[in-house]
Design a protein around this motif. Sequence first.
Motif, short mmCIF file in Angstrom:
data_model
loop_
_atom_site.label_atom_id
_atom_site.label_comp_id
_atom_site.label_asym_id
_atom_site.label_seq_id
_atom_site.Cartn_x
_atom_site.Cartn_y
_atom_site.Cartn_z
N ASN A 81 -31.51 51.74 59.83
CA ASN A 81 -32.94 51.54 60.04
C ASN A 81 -33.19 50.57 61.20
N GLY A 82 -32.41 50.81 62.30
CA GLY A 82 -32.60 50.00 63.50
C GLY A 82 -32.42 48.52 63.27
N TRP A 83 -31.59 48.17 62.29
CA TRP A 83 -31.37 46.76 61.92
C TRP A 83 -32.70 46.06 61.66
N GLU A 84 -33.66 46.83 61.14
CA GLU A 84 -35.00 46.31 60.81
C GLU A 84 -35.66 45.60 62.00
N GLY A 85 -35.38 46.12 63.20
CA GLY A 85 -36.01 45.57 64.40
C GLY A 85 -35.35 44.32 64.93
#
Length: 199
Positions: A81-85
């Motif tokens: 998950n995209g490293w949570e942004g």
Amino acid sequence: MGTVIMHSVASVDGFIADANDDVGPLHDWYFSGDVPIGADDAHSGTGGGIRVSRASAAYVGPMWESIGAIVMGRTLFDLVNGWEGRPPAGGHVVVVSHRPKPEGWHPEASYHFVNDVTAAIEEARKLAGDRTVAVNAGEVGGQILAAGLVDEVAMDLVPVVFGSGKRYFGAIDGRHLLEDPHVVIQGDRVLHLKFKVRH
């Protein structure tokens, strides 16, 4: 411009995950040492708690600090998950994908979605300035290497044999020559190698 480095942890037979994208014991060395690396909180992109051996820290710490932008494929983006942004290194991420950023996903994060590997490297170089562009290994990394856009290959080899799974270089075509390794560092349960790409 900064160096473009293709990087990932791999089994000794060249896999970055099994067929189900499970990394198994490949990342165990990230959590078995006594030297903390990167942000150490549960919400950080690194997942917090990264502690490597002293030998690995001397290599990993400066390498992560040099990164200005990361290029990743959509499969990895979706898996983590995209490293949570909050990427593990650098302030910017370029995702190679034919699908746009998920609607409403971390609007504050500097994540850029492009549908071509050449455009991804161009964007990452702009964002990174004179800092390093880190390319995640796998299908997208292999495509970027095949396009002649990678300066160095960095592998963290872990003493495990997968037998099959997701290859470090993806389904790359052709032969690509690397120089002799200019970095060889033995950590605990990992061997850090860096090769310049022969162009």
